[in-house]
Structure formats: structure tokens, C-alpha cells
Design a protein around this motif. Structure first.
Motif, PDB file in Angstrom:
ATOM      1  N   GLY A 170      12.309   4.786   6.582  1.00 55.10           N
ATOM      2  CA  GLY A 170      11.241   5.703   6.211  1.00 55.10           C
ATOM      3  C   GLY A 170      10.475   5.163   5.018  1.00 55.10           C
ATOM      4  N   ILE A 171       9.319   5.746   4.790  1.00 58.92           N
ATOM      5  CA  ILE A 171       8.517   5.411   3.618  1.00 58.92           C
ATOM      6  C   ILE A 171       8.085   6.730   2.990  1.00 58.92           C
ATOM      7  N   THR A 172       8.602   7.051   1.816  1.00 56.96           N
ATOM      8  CA  THR A 172       8.147   8.257   1.141  1.00 56.96           C
ATOM      9  C   THR A 172       6.676   8.082   0.778  1.00 56.96           C
ATOM     10  N   ILE A 173       5.954   9.181   0.781  1.00 57.37           N
ATOM     11  CA  ILE A 173       4.527   9.100   0.485  1.00 57.37           C
ATOM     12  C   ILE A 173       4.055  10.417  -0.124  1.00 57.37           C
ATOM     13  N   GLY A 174       3.124  10.337  -1.040  1.00 57.15           N
ATOM     14  CA  GLY A 174       2.582  11.534  -1.675  1.00 57.15           C
ATOM     15  C   GLY A 174       1.814  11.160  -2.931  1.00 57.15           C
ATOM     16  N   ASN A 175       1.343  12.165  -3.633  1.00 53.13           N
ATOM     17  CA  ASN A 175       0.662  11.940  -4.905  1.00 53.13           C
ATOM     18  C   ASN A 175       1.696  11.596  -5.969  1.00 53.13           C
ATOM     19  N   PRO A 176       1.516  10.471  -6.660  1.00 48.52           N
ATOM     20  CA  PRO A 176       2.455  10.159  -7.744  1.00 48.52           C
ATOM     21  C   PRO A 176       2.416  11.242  -8.813  1.00 48.52           C
ATOM     22  N   GLN A 177       3.539  11.466  -9.471  1.00 48.17           N
ATOM     23  CA  GLN A 177       3.568  12.418 -10.575  1.00 48.17           C
ATOM     24  C   GLN A 177       2.511  12.002 -11.602  1.00 48.17           C
ATOM     25  N   GLU A 178       1.795  12.977 -12.142  1.00 42.87           N
ATOM     26  CA  GLU A 178       0.678  12.721 -13.050  1.00 42.87           C
ATOM     27  C   GLU A 178      -0.345  11.811 -12.370  1.00 42.87           C
ATOM     28  N   HIS A 179      -0.627  12.098 -11.078  1.00 40.92           N
ATOM     29  CA  HIS A 179      -1.455  11.176 -10.301  1.00 40.92           C
ATOM     30  C   HIS A 179      -2.894  11.111 -10.781  1.00 40.92           C
ATOM     31  N   MET A 180      -3.389  12.154 -11.442  1.00 41.63           N
ATOM     32  CA  MET A 180      -4.749  12.061 -11.938  1.00 41.63           C
ATOM     33  C   MET A 180      -4.846  11.013 -13.057  1.00 41.63           C
ATOM     34  N   ARG A 181      -3.809  10.943 -13.882  1.00 38.37           N
ATOM     35  CA  ARG A 181      -3.782   9.902 -14.906  1.00 38.37           C
ATOM     36  C   ARG A 181      -3.677   8.536 -14.246  1.00 38.37           C
ATOM     37  N   HIS A 182      -2.864   8.466 -13.180  1.00 35.52           N
ATOM     38  CA  HIS A 182      -2.688   7.211 -12.443  1.00 35.52           C
ATOM     39  C   HIS A 182      -4.015   6.746 -11.844  1.00 35.52           C
ATOM     40  N   LEU A 183      -4.737   7.658 -11.233  1.00 36.09           N
ATOM     41  CA  LEU A 183      -5.979   7.285 -10.579  1.00 36.09           C
ATOM     42  C   LEU A 183      -7.059   6.880 -11.582  1.00 36.09           C
ATOM     43  N   SER A 184      -6.981   7.406 -12.783  1.00 35.65           N
ATOM     44  CA  SER A 184      -7.995   7.081 -13.780  1.00 35.65           C
ATOM     45  C   SER A 184      -7.666   5.800 -14.538  1.00 35.65           C
ATOM     46  N   SER A 185      -6.478   5.241 -14.295  1.00 37.28           N
ATOM     47  CA  SER A 185      -6.087   4.020 -14.992  1.00 37.28           C
ATOM     48  C   SER A 185      -6.926   2.844 -14.507  1.00 37.28           C
ATOM     49  N   ALA A 186      -7.203   1.921 -15.403  1.00 39.58           N
ATOM     50  CA  ALA A 186      -7.950   0.725 -15.042  1.00 39.58           C
ATOM     51  C   ALA A 186      -7.101  -0.158 -14.142  1.00 39.58           C
ATOM     52  N   PHE A 187      -7.766  -0.932 -13.289  1.00 39.57           N
ATOM     53  CA  PHE A 187      -7.056  -1.845 -12.404  1.00 39.57           C
ATOM     54  C   PHE A 187      -6.125  -2.764 -13.197  1.00 39.57           C
ATOM     55  N   GLU A 188      -6.600  -3.260 -14.339  1.00 36.82           N
ATOM     56  CA  GLU A 188      -5.802  -4.189 -15.126  1.00 36.82           C
ATOM     57  C   GLU A 188      -4.509  -3.534 -15.607  1.00 36.82           C
ATOM     58  N   SER A 189      -4.572  -2.243 -15.965  1.00 40.08           N
ATOM     59  CA  SER A 189      -3.376  -1.535 -16.425  1.00 40.08           C
ATOM     60  C   SER A 189      -2.379  -1.363 -15.288  1.00 40.08           C
ATOM     61  N   LEU A 190      -2.889  -0.995 -14.091  1.00 41.83           N
ATOM     62  CA  LEU A 190      -2.008  -0.825 -12.941  1.00 41.83           C
ATOM     63  C   LEU A 190      -1.394  -2.156 -12.522  1.00 41.83           C
ATOM     64  N   SER A 191      -2.188  -3.218 -12.601  1.00 41.73           N
ATOM     65  CA  SER A 191      -1.682  -4.541 -12.251  1.00 41.73           C
ATOM     66  C   SER A 191      -0.601  -4.979 -13.230  1.00 41.73           C
ATOM     67  N   ALA A 192      -0.792  -4.701 -14.512  1.00 40.33           N
ATOM     68  CA  ALA A 192       0.215  -5.043 -15.519  1.00 40.33           C
ATOM     69  C   ALA A 192       1.494  -4.256 -15.278  1.00 40.33           C
ATOM     70  N   ALA A 193       1.353  -2.987 -14.893  1.00 39.61           N
ATOM     71  CA  ALA A 193       2.534  -2.174 -14.595  1.00 39.61           C
ATOM     72  C   ALA A 193       3.302  -2.750 -13.419  1.00 39.61           C
ATOM     73  N   GLN A 194       2.584  -3.268 -12.426  1.00 42.41           N
ATOM     74  CA  GLN A 194       3.245  -3.876 -11.273  1.00 42.41           C
ATOM     75  C   GLN A 194       4.024  -5.113 -11.703  1.00 42.41           C
ATOM     76  N   GLY A 252      -4.925   5.983  -3.226  1.00 42.59           N
ATOM     77  CA  GLY A 252      -4.436   6.617  -4.442  1.00 42.59           C
ATOM     78  C   GLY A 252      -3.086   7.286  -4.288  1.00 42.59           C
ATOM     79  N   LEU A 253      -2.386   7.016  -3.196  1.00 47.04           N
ATOM     80  CA  LEU A 253      -1.085   7.630  -2.943  1.00 47.04           C
ATOM     81  C   LEU A 253       0.048   6.709  -3.367  1.00 47.04           C
ATOM     82  N   GLY A 254       1.187   7.315  -3.686  1.00 46.87           N
ATOM     83  CA  GLY A 254       2.389   6.563  -3.996  1.00 46.87           C
ATOM     84  C   GLY A 254       3.277   6.460  -2.774  1.00 46.87           C
ATOM     85  N   THR A 255       4.054   5.387  -2.693  1.00 43.18           N
ATOM     86  CA  THR A 255       4.928   5.160  -1.550  1.00 43.18           C
ATOM     87  C   THR A 255       6.234   4.517  -1.997  1.00 43.18           C
ATOM     88  N   GLY A 256       7.224   4.549  -1.129  1.00 44.81           N
ATOM     89  CA  GLY A 256       8.475   3.840  -1.383  1.00 44.81           C
ATOM     90  C   GLY A 256       9.283   3.705  -0.103  1.00 44.81           C
TER      91      GLY A 256
END
Length: 260
Positions: free
Chosen positions: A134-158, A104-108
């Protein structure tokens, strides 16, 4: 039908995160990451490290708006002046990125948008090693909303996150008929590789396939330049291997893929 595995899921939802929540990485997540990093270091011979709470490394990038609240990173450390080391670093550190995605973490991946000197001061680097990236890492902003998103929504965002070259462009020289008759694992592998991060999103990796021998190889596009090509090669090889459902790459540009 695509194979449904955790790592394939991670490939399908991973995006580069630039805006982080100021909340610290939870201790249980940090322990999971550290355990993963230790295992990867044992396999790879690299010296990857989780470095937390170092906002000085990203002070300018945060101030400019390139990042928001970036303060943690994975130090990608390996042998000096080693193309193979950089390729291994791309391959194995991206494996940690995918694990972090599943946590559930964000990276870059970071090459220039940080203070590399300050970053190195926070790391353990032996005399025969260097800090590649380096690879930045941490909780994405509004990460609770991110974690509650459906897989299909996250996949579409990708899918909508950036432009990508086509499978045809990624395997230059193959005719439409050859592509139509190509093995399923090749197409799945290339599609996964096209979701891999690369420096400046240049997507410099190309694949070749010999229908007679069944041999797959990976190398650089003729026009590709830059300091991070071998890192990009390693990342793309990992994504291909996962998408293909297994197999093993040999190291180096133009090296073959050994089908499992």
C-alpha cells in the motif's frame, strides 16, 4: 547542470510522510489522482486503486505513533506470484507517488505497518490478483506550511531525510577514472535512483556500466534479501529513467536500460 522537469522536481522533494492532517483529500485532488491511476493501469496492466477514509486499516499503526491520522491509501494490486508484476508495480505506482507529490500530497510506501487483511477488504481484487503493498496518501500535517515552502527548502529536507549510499557504492566495480569519464546520463540516473524509497531504506539496487558497449543494467546487491526486492527494483528503475532524461528499461533483474 541538472535538468529541470516536474518529475525531477518531485524526486528532489519527495519524502516519506508519516504524519497526516485529518482534513480529507480535496475532491479535485482525488479526481486528479483517479485519472492518473486509470492511465497508469492502462499502461501497466495492474489494478491500482485509490481507497479513501479507511482508518481501520491503520488503527494500530496510528495508535502506536508509527503514523498519525493515516486513513487513505493507494492499493498496489497485481497478478499473483509474479516477480515482473511486483517490479511493474514499483515502477508504475511510484509514478503515481511522484504525481501526488506535485499535487502537494504526502505519501509513504507501506509493507508491514498496516492491517493488510482489512486493507484487502476495502479493495477490488480478482481471483488471479493479490495486494502487494500500500501507499499511504493525504495532506501532510501542517500541509499549508509545507506547500508554501520554497523548492530549495523542500529539496534540502529531502537530502537530510535519511542516509544514502554513494554513487560509487551504487555502481560497484567501476574505477575512479571510469566514473570520471562515465556519461552524464548515467550519473544523473543513479543519483535520482538513490533518492528512491526502498523497504526499510536498505537501498538494495545496484547498477553496472560497460564502458565498451555503453550498456547499463540494474540488479540486486549480493547481500540483498527480502520480500520486496522486485518492488524496490521497479521504483529505482523509474527514478533512474527520469534522472537520465529518458530511455526504457527491460523488466527483470540484470535487464538492460535502452538509452533514448
Amino acid at each position: 547542470m541538472a535538468e529541470h522537469t516536474q518529475l525531477n522536481d518531485a524526486i528532489d522533494i519527495r519524502t516519506t510522510t508519516r504524519a497526516y492532517d485529518p482534513e480529507a483529500i480535496a475532491e479535485d485532488q482525488a479526481r486528479q489522482l483517479s485519472t492518473t491511476i486509470e492511465a497508469v493501469n492502462t499502461l501497466s496492466g495492474l489494478h491500482l486503486q485509490l481507497i479513501r477514509d479507511c482508518p481501520d486499516v491503520f488503527a494500530q499503526a496510528n495508535a502506536s505513533g508509527h503514523f498519525t491520522n493515516a486513513r487513505n491509501f493507494i492499493a498496489v494490486v497485481g497478478p499473483k506470484h509474479s516477480s515482473e508484476g511486483k517490479e511493474r508495480a514499483g515502477f508504475y505506482a511510484e509514478r503515481i507517488v511522484l504525481a501526488a507529490t506535485l499535487y502537494g500530497l504526502g505519501t509513504g510506501w507501506v509493507a508491514g505497518s498496516w492491517d493488510a487483511t482489512a486493507a484487502a477488504a476495502h479493495c477490488s481484487i480478482d481471483d488471479d490478483e493479490e495486494l502487494y503493498l500500500g501507499i499511504t496518501i493525504g495532506n501532510p500535517q501542517e500541509h499549508m506550511r509545507h506547500l508554501s515552502s520554497a523548492f530549495e527548502s523542500l529539496s534540502a529536507a529531502q537530502r537530510d531525510h535519511r542516509d544514502s549510499i554513494s554513487v560509487e557504492e551504487a555502481i560497484p566495480g567501476m574505477t575512479p577514472d571510469e566514473l570520471d569519464s562515465a556519461p552524464d546520463y548515467l550519473i544523473k540516473g543513479v543519483r535520482a535512483a538513490l533518492k528512491a524509497p526502498s523497504a526499510m531504506n536498505r537501498q538494495p539496487i545496484r547498477f553496472s556500466y560497460d564502458p565498451q558497449s555503453g550498456e547499463v543494467r540494474a540488479g540486486f546487491a549480493p547481500e540483498a534479501t527480502g520480500d520486496h526486492l522486485f518492488n524496490d527494483l521497479g521504483i529505482a528503475k523509474l527514478h533512474f529513467q527520469i534522472g537520465a532524461g529518458g530511455g526504457t528499461w527491460q523488466w527483470g533483474e540484470g535487464a538492460p536500460f535502452i538509452r533514448a
